[in-house]
Scaffold this active site. Structure first.
Site, PDB file in Angstrom:
ATOM      1  N   SER A  41      11.022  -9.608  -5.459  1.00 51.29           N
ATOM      2  CA  SER A  41      10.160  -9.615  -4.271  1.00 51.29           C
ATOM      3  C   SER A  41       8.825 -10.205  -4.708  1.00 51.29           C
ATOM      4  O   SER A  41       8.032  -9.568  -5.395  1.00 51.29           O
ATOM      5  CB  SER A  41      10.013  -8.204  -3.697  1.00 51.29           C
ATOM      6  OG  SER A  41       9.158  -7.408  -4.450  1.00 51.29           O
ATOM      7  N   HIS A 155      15.794  -4.928  -3.924  1.00 54.03           N
ATOM      8  CA  HIS A 155      16.361  -4.413  -5.174  1.00 54.03           C
ATOM      9  C   HIS A 155      17.737  -3.790  -5.018  1.00 54.03           C
ATOM     10  O   HIS A 155      18.450  -3.605  -5.991  1.00 54.03           O
ATOM     11  CB  HIS A 155      15.423  -3.375  -5.790  1.00 54.03           C
ATOM     12  CG  HIS A 155      14.131  -3.956  -6.269  1.00 54.03           C
ATOM     13  ND1 HIS A 155      13.074  -3.196  -6.696  1.00 54.03           N
ATOM     14  CD2 HIS A 155      13.728  -5.247  -6.401  1.00 54.03           C
ATOM     15  CE1 HIS A 155      12.074  -3.986  -7.065  1.00 54.03           C
ATOM     16  NE2 HIS A 155      12.447  -5.235  -6.879  1.00 54.03           N
ATOM     17  N   GLU A 163      10.748   0.874  -2.902  1.00 58.31           N
ATOM     18  CA  GLU A 163      10.664   1.853  -3.997  1.00 58.31           C
ATOM     19  C   GLU A 163      10.104   3.184  -3.524  1.00 58.31           C
ATOM     20  O   GLU A 163       9.018   3.234  -2.943  1.00 58.31           O
ATOM     21  CB  GLU A 163       9.764   1.316  -5.122  1.00 58.31           C
ATOM     22  CG  GLU A 163      10.326   0.058  -5.753  1.00 58.31           C
ATOM     23  CD  GLU A 163       9.321  -0.669  -6.650  1.00 58.31           C
ATOM     24  OE1 GLU A 163       8.473   0.008  -7.277  1.00 58.31           O
ATOM     25  OE2 GLU A 163       9.390  -1.901  -6.708  1.00 58.31           O
ATOM     26  N   GLU A 205      16.232  -1.693 -10.566  1.00 59.17           N
ATOM     27  CA  GLU A 205      15.275  -0.997 -11.432  1.00 59.17           C
ATOM     28  C   GLU A 205      15.821   0.351 -11.894  1.00 59.17           C
ATOM     29  O   GLU A 205      15.073   1.225 -12.331  1.00 59.17           O
ATOM     30  CB  GLU A 205      13.929  -0.804 -10.709  1.00 59.17           C
ATOM     31  CG  GLU A 205      13.184  -2.113 -10.524  1.00 59.17           C
ATOM     32  CD  GLU A 205      11.785  -1.947  -9.955  1.00 59.17           C
ATOM     33  OE1 GLU A 205      11.388  -0.806  -9.658  1.00 59.17           O
ATOM     34  OE2 GLU A 205      11.100  -2.967  -9.809  1.00 59.17           O
ATOM     35  N   ASP A 238       6.460   1.842  -2.746  1.00 59.89           N
ATOM     36  CA  ASP A 238       6.181   0.401  -2.719  1.00 59.89           C
ATOM     37  C   ASP A 238       6.991  -0.133  -1.544  1.00 59.89           C
ATOM     38  O   ASP A 238       8.215  -0.236  -1.615  1.00 59.89           O
ATOM     39  CB  ASP A 238       6.592  -0.300  -4.019  1.00 59.89           C
ATOM     40  CG  ASP A 238       6.287  -1.798  -3.964  1.00 59.89           C
ATOM     41  OD1 ASP A 238       5.709  -2.256  -2.948  1.00 59.89           O
ATOM     42  OD2 ASP A 238       6.622  -2.509  -4.935  1.00 59.89           O
ATOM     43  N   GLU A 279       2.075   0.900  -1.749  1.00 59.78           N
ATOM     44  CA  GLU A 279       1.855  -0.459  -2.269  1.00 59.78           C
ATOM     45  C   GLU A 279       2.338  -1.466  -1.238  1.00 59.78           C
ATOM     46  O   GLU A 279       3.388  -1.258  -0.613  1.00 59.78           O
ATOM     47  CB  GLU A 279       2.647  -0.573  -3.578  1.00 59.78           C
ATOM     48  CG  GLU A 279       2.542  -1.898  -4.294  1.00 59.78           C
ATOM     49  CD  GLU A 279       3.381  -1.860  -5.585  1.00 59.78           C
ATOM     50  OE1 GLU A 279       3.537  -0.777  -6.196  1.00 59.78           O
ATOM     51  OE2 GLU A 279       3.903  -2.920  -5.964  1.00 59.78           O
ATOM     52  N   ASP A 308      -0.129  -5.643  -4.490  1.00 61.05           N
ATOM     53  CA  ASP A 308       0.703  -6.349  -5.474  1.00 61.05           C
ATOM     54  C   ASP A 308       0.855  -7.795  -5.007  1.00 61.05           C
ATOM     55  O   ASP A 308       0.242  -8.713  -5.566  1.00 61.05           O
ATOM     56  CB  ASP A 308       2.056  -5.630  -5.582  1.00 61.05           C
ATOM     57  CG  ASP A 308       3.040  -6.353  -6.488  1.00 61.05           C
ATOM     58  OD1 ASP A 308       2.616  -7.252  -7.228  1.00 61.05           O
ATOM     59  OD2 ASP A 308       4.247  -6.026  -6.454  1.00 61.05           O
ATOM     60  N   LYS A 333       0.949  -7.671 -13.332  1.00 69.75           N
ATOM     61  CA  LYS A 333       2.222  -8.141 -13.897  1.00 69.75           C
ATOM     62  C   LYS A 333       1.938  -9.475 -14.583  1.00 69.75           C
ATOM     63  O   LYS A 333       1.611 -10.457 -13.899  1.00 69.75           O
ATOM     64  CB  LYS A 333       3.241  -8.390 -12.777  1.00 69.75           C
ATOM     65  CG  LYS A 333       3.657  -7.157 -11.984  1.00 69.75           C
ATOM     66  CD  LYS A 333       4.432  -7.582 -10.742  1.00 69.75           C
ATOM     67  CE  LYS A 333       5.048  -6.411 -10.011  1.00 69.75           C
ATOM     68  NZ  LYS A 333       5.596  -6.796  -8.686  1.00 69.75           N
ATOM     69  N   HIS A 361       6.266  -3.370 -14.675  1.00 70.03           N
ATOM     70  CA  HIS A 361       7.460  -4.146 -15.031  1.00 70.03           C
ATOM     71  C   HIS A 361       7.847  -5.028 -13.846  1.00 70.03           C
ATOM     72  O   HIS A 361       7.183  -5.013 -12.802  1.00 70.03           O
ATOM     73  CB  HIS A 361       8.611  -3.197 -15.369  1.00 70.03           C
ATOM     74  CG  HIS A 361       9.094  -2.396 -14.180  1.00 70.03           C
ATOM     75  ND1 HIS A 361      10.307  -1.778 -14.135  1.00 70.03           N
ATOM     76  CD2 HIS A 361       8.508  -2.132 -12.975  1.00 70.03           C
ATOM     77  CE1 HIS A 361      10.456  -1.166 -12.982  1.00 70.03           C
ATOM     78  NE2 HIS A 361       9.371  -1.358 -12.260  1.00 70.03           N
ATOM     79  N   ARG A 362       8.962  -5.773 -13.993  1.00 70.40           N
ATOM     80  CA  ARG A 362       9.550  -6.492 -12.859  1.00 70.40           C
ATOM     81  C   ARG A 362      10.989  -6.018 -12.694  1.00 70.40           C
ATOM     82  O   ARG A 362      11.536  -5.366 -13.575  1.00 70.40           O
ATOM     83  CB  ARG A 362       9.540  -8.020 -13.097  1.00 70.40           C
ATOM     84  CG  ARG A 362       8.201  -8.589 -13.358  1.00 70.40           C
ATOM     85  CD  ARG A 362       7.346  -9.070 -12.277  1.00 70.40           C
ATOM     86  NE  ARG A 362       7.665  -9.154 -10.910  1.00 70.40           N
ATOM     87  CZ  ARG A 362       7.098 -10.034 -10.077  1.00 70.40           C
ATOM     88  NH1 ARG A 362       6.229 -10.921 -10.543  1.00 70.40           N
ATOM     89  NH2 ARG A 362       7.367 -10.043  -8.795  1.00 70.40           N
ATOM     90  N   SER A 363      11.603  -6.403 -11.580  1.00 72.49           N
ATOM     91  CA  SER A 363      12.992  -5.970 -11.397  1.00 72.49           C
ATOM     92  C   SER A 363      13.905  -6.627 -12.426  1.00 72.49           C
ATOM     93  O   SER A 363      14.851  -6.018 -12.904  1.00 72.49           O
ATOM     94  CB  SER A 363      13.457  -6.237  -9.973  1.00 72.49           C
ATOM     95  OG  SER A 363      13.177  -7.564  -9.602  1.00 72.49           O
ATOM     96  N   LYS A 384       4.223   1.247 -13.820  1.00 70.62           N
ATOM     97  CA  LYS A 384       5.491   1.275 -13.085  1.00 70.62           C
ATOM     98  C   LYS A 384       6.597   0.840 -14.035  1.00 70.62           C
ATOM     99  O   LYS A 384       6.549  -0.278 -14.571  1.00 70.62           O
ATOM    100  CB  LYS A 384       5.435   0.306 -11.901  1.00 70.62           C
ATOM    101  CG  LYS A 384       4.560   0.782 -10.755  1.00 70.62           C
ATOM    102  CD  LYS A 384       4.533  -0.234  -9.616  1.00 70.62           C
ATOM    103  CE  LYS A 384       5.848  -0.270  -8.865  1.00 70.62           C
ATOM    104  NZ  LYS A 384       5.847  -1.294  -7.789  1.00 70.62           N
TER     105      LYS A 384
HETATM  106  P1  PGA Z   1       9.877  -7.306  -8.250  1.00 71.01           P
HETATM  107  O1  PGA Z   1       9.518  -5.934  -7.601  1.00 71.01           O
HETATM  108  O2  PGA Z   1       9.730  -7.210  -9.716  1.00 71.01           O
HETATM  109  O3  PGA Z   1      11.297  -7.550  -7.820  1.00 71.01           O
HETATM  110  O4  PGA Z   1       8.939  -8.314  -7.648  1.00 71.01           O
HETATM  111  C1  PGA Z   1       8.541  -5.082  -8.104  1.00 71.01           C
HETATM  112  C2  PGA Z   1       7.428  -4.878  -7.128  1.00 71.01           C
HETATM  113  O5  PGA Z   1       7.421  -5.425  -6.023  1.00 71.01           O
HETATM  114  O6  PGA Z   1       6.498  -4.150  -7.472  1.00 71.01           O
HETATM  115 ZN    ZN Z   2       5.368  -4.273  -5.515  1.00 69.51          ZN
END
Ligand code: PGA
Ligand code: ZN
Length: 572
Positions: A41, A155, A163, A205, A238, A279, A308, A333, A361-363, A384
């Site tokens: 995302s 996800h 989330e 995740e 989130d 978020e 984010d 990130k 982190h990321r997915s 996170k």
């Molecule tokens: P992503 O999701 O790593 O798939 O972008 C995490 C987030 O949106 O915080």
């Molecule tokens: Zn996010």
């Protein structure tokens, strides 16, 4: 001490998609690596991530980037002295030459920048977090863990909210992680009892994705569990609202609603379940949503609003949004911006604006646990790291535990050598947080002048096999080298097509000012990334898109012996 070799390779992330790993070796043989994470995302202003766009791995292979690093990028840095991060990153950014890093790709830049940073830390013979704290002059402190236990959005199938997180009140990993694991396992058992064994399957995740559950049921389960456990955690969401915004309205739980309706929904959840933070509550392109945020109290919103997709680890965007105090915190990130130096600039901008810093982190992850040392080293408010499930998430949980254990044991050693009367009054964590020193800047190695002809034929060799790591040796750029000198942006504008030179023109030394990177991405890519083949539709309930199907230990036990599956929470 300089760089001896740079080894780029294509490896897989936790979604089974290719990503870039760079291993960097110092002249004394010490090495370290960085593996680039990737998100599903995305914010619109994240820097470009280059993929090949060929048939290989459905367009997602990164072989061209591996060749580019081996043939063009790495040769400029062989012999480059360790420990000059901002110079190193400035050269990378200049070599790319675009606002959104579309020439080299943010993934190539981060792989190089991250490996160089980790190698510099390792050569300092200090823990990574301590190197970070000394380098950035920050006080280390454990972040509160934002643990994503239930997933949806991009996800996992099912829920629209991406989330559902719990945030233990204790920031001490040993305590917080036990709470997270116990809550996760109990929650899984509850969801299995309500929605059947499929509810224990997990998304990208590691969070479970109970098909059939509504947002309110999940929130109620979390809230009841919290009440039963003495309110030891808080609940955070989130929403990742970009993913269900169609340009005009939000398609949420079967209804098409506007930002004002969505805000009312959030307020309703907050009054029932007491939300700590939300978020990305609105899509970044939704003007109405952004205006609504402006109407919320600046200092004391009912729940914290975390940015984010709005801010994408970009210092300029963070500064811009903080003028109106739309947000209480920002997600950091590294891959959203590309280089480690720019990430630190974004962190500084957030701290300056008084915002909570939440490292994330990321997915699509790997076992690289850099973000944990980062979060602890800078004393971030939060981190996170997904659910305590799947190896790449567990790697982060375990690194948090390791850091706390290492501090505890060094404190014990310290205690045993001190008189009782001299014992520090602070707790082990507090006393370690006070120790901040300044990093000594190593003396740059002597410049090597290179006749242009000796490197001008250094083109990408067709013999380089993309699947094998390539060790490169050539002539280094130098710290403080003029940004324009190593290569003109146009030289890499057609990556993979024309031969790319790696000419290293010695530049006049620049006096000791630290170059500030100004190439922050504030505009969407000028050139569209290669379009990828459409992914096949996933039939609902049969398997998960981008998901690893895994049973959590509690769910596995419940499935094997249903009679022992106790539902500890009533009132669902
Ligand atoms: P992503 O999701 O790593 O798939 O972008 C995490 C987030 O949106 O915080
Ligand atoms: Zn996010």
């Amino acid at each position: 001490m300089g760089i001896k070799s740079i080894i780029p390779s294509q490896v897989l992330n936790s979604n089974g998609d290719p990503t870039i790993k760079v291993t960097m070796v110092a002249e004394n043989g010490v090495s370290d690596y960085f593996t680039v994470p990737s998100g599903a995302s995305l914010g619109n202003k994240e820097v470009a991530q280059k993929t090949d766009g060929t048939e290989s791995y459905n367009g997602k292979s990164v072989n061209d980037s591996i060749k580019l690093i081996a043939g063009v990028v790495a040769p400029k840095f062989i012999g480059y002295p360790i420990g000059h991060q901002s110079d190193f990153d400035s050269l990378l950014v200049a070599l790319d030459g675009t606002e959104n890093k579309q020439n080299l790709g943010g993934n190539t830049i981060l792989a190089m920048s991250g490996a160089y940073f980790k190698l510099s830390a390792k050569l300092s013979e200090k823990p990574l977090w301590q190197y970070i704290a000394e380098d950035r002059k920050t006080n280390p402190a454990f972040p509160r863990i934002f643990a994503n236990l239930v997933g949806g959005g991009k996800h996992a199938p099912g829920l629209d909210i991406q989330e559902f997180m719990i945030v233990p009140k204790s920031n001490k990993p040993i305590e917080a992680i036990e709470q997270i694991v116990q809550t996760f396992h109990t929650l899984t058992t509850i969801m299995v009892s309500l929605y059947g064994p499929g509810a224990q399957l997990s998304g990208s995740e590691g969070a479970i994705a109970p098909i059939g559950a509504s947002t309110e049921v999940v929130l109620e389960a979390l809230s009841n569990l919290n009440a039963k456990n003495g309110k030891t955690f808080e609940i955070a969401l989130d929403v990742a609202a970009n993913s269900f915004f169609d340009g005009k309205s939000y398609n949420f739980e079967g209804q098409s609603i506007h930002a004002s309706d969505l805000l009312a929904v959030y307020q309703g959840w907050d009054s029932k379940f007491d939300l700590y933070s939300i978020e990305d509550p609105f899509a970044e392109a939704d003007i109405e949503g952004t205006e609504l945020l402006k109407t919320m109290p600046k200092d004391k919103k009912p729940f914290k609003v975390i940015a984010d997709d709005y801010t994408v680890t970009n210092a300029s965007l963070i500064a811009e949004f903080s003028k109106d105090k739309l947000f209480d915190g920002v997600i950091i990130k590294p891959d959203q911006v590309g280089s480690i130096s720019e990430m630190f600039t974004a962190i500084d901008a957030a701290k300056q604006a008084g915002l909570d810093v939440v490292v994330s982190h990321r997915s699509g992850e790997s076992n690289d646990d850099f973000i944990v040392d980062l979060a602890y080293g800078i004393g971030a408010a939060g981190i996170k790291i997904g659910a305590p499930n799947h190896g790449e998430r567990i790697a982060k949980y375990n690194r948090l535990l390791e850091i706390q254990y290492s501090l505890n044991s060094s404190q014990e050693q310290l205690d045993s050598t001190l008189d009782l009367g001299q014992k520090p009054t602070a707790t082990p964590l507090e006393s370690s947080a006070g120790k901040v020193a300044t990093m000594a800047v190593p003396t740059p190695v002597e410049k090597i002048s290179v006749a242009p002809s000796s490197v001008s034929d250094n083109t990408i060799s067709p013999k380089i096999s993309a699947s094998e790591p390539v060790v490169v040796a050539s002539t280094p750029a130098q710290p403080n080298e003029s940004l324009a000198s190593p290569a003109q942006p146009s030289e890499v504008s057609e990556i993979g097509a024309a031969p790319l030179t790696t000419e290293a023109t010695p530049a006049d030394p620049i006096q000791p000012t630290t170059p500030i990177i100004t190439h922050l991405a504030t505009v969407p890519p000028e050139t569209p990334m290669p379009s990828l083949p459409k992914e096949p539709e996933v039939p609902s309930g049969s398997s998960f898109k981008n998901a690893t199907i895994a049973l959590t230990p509690t769910a596995r036990a419940a499935q094997e012996n249903p009679s022992t599956a106790v539902l500890p929470v009533s009132g669902l």
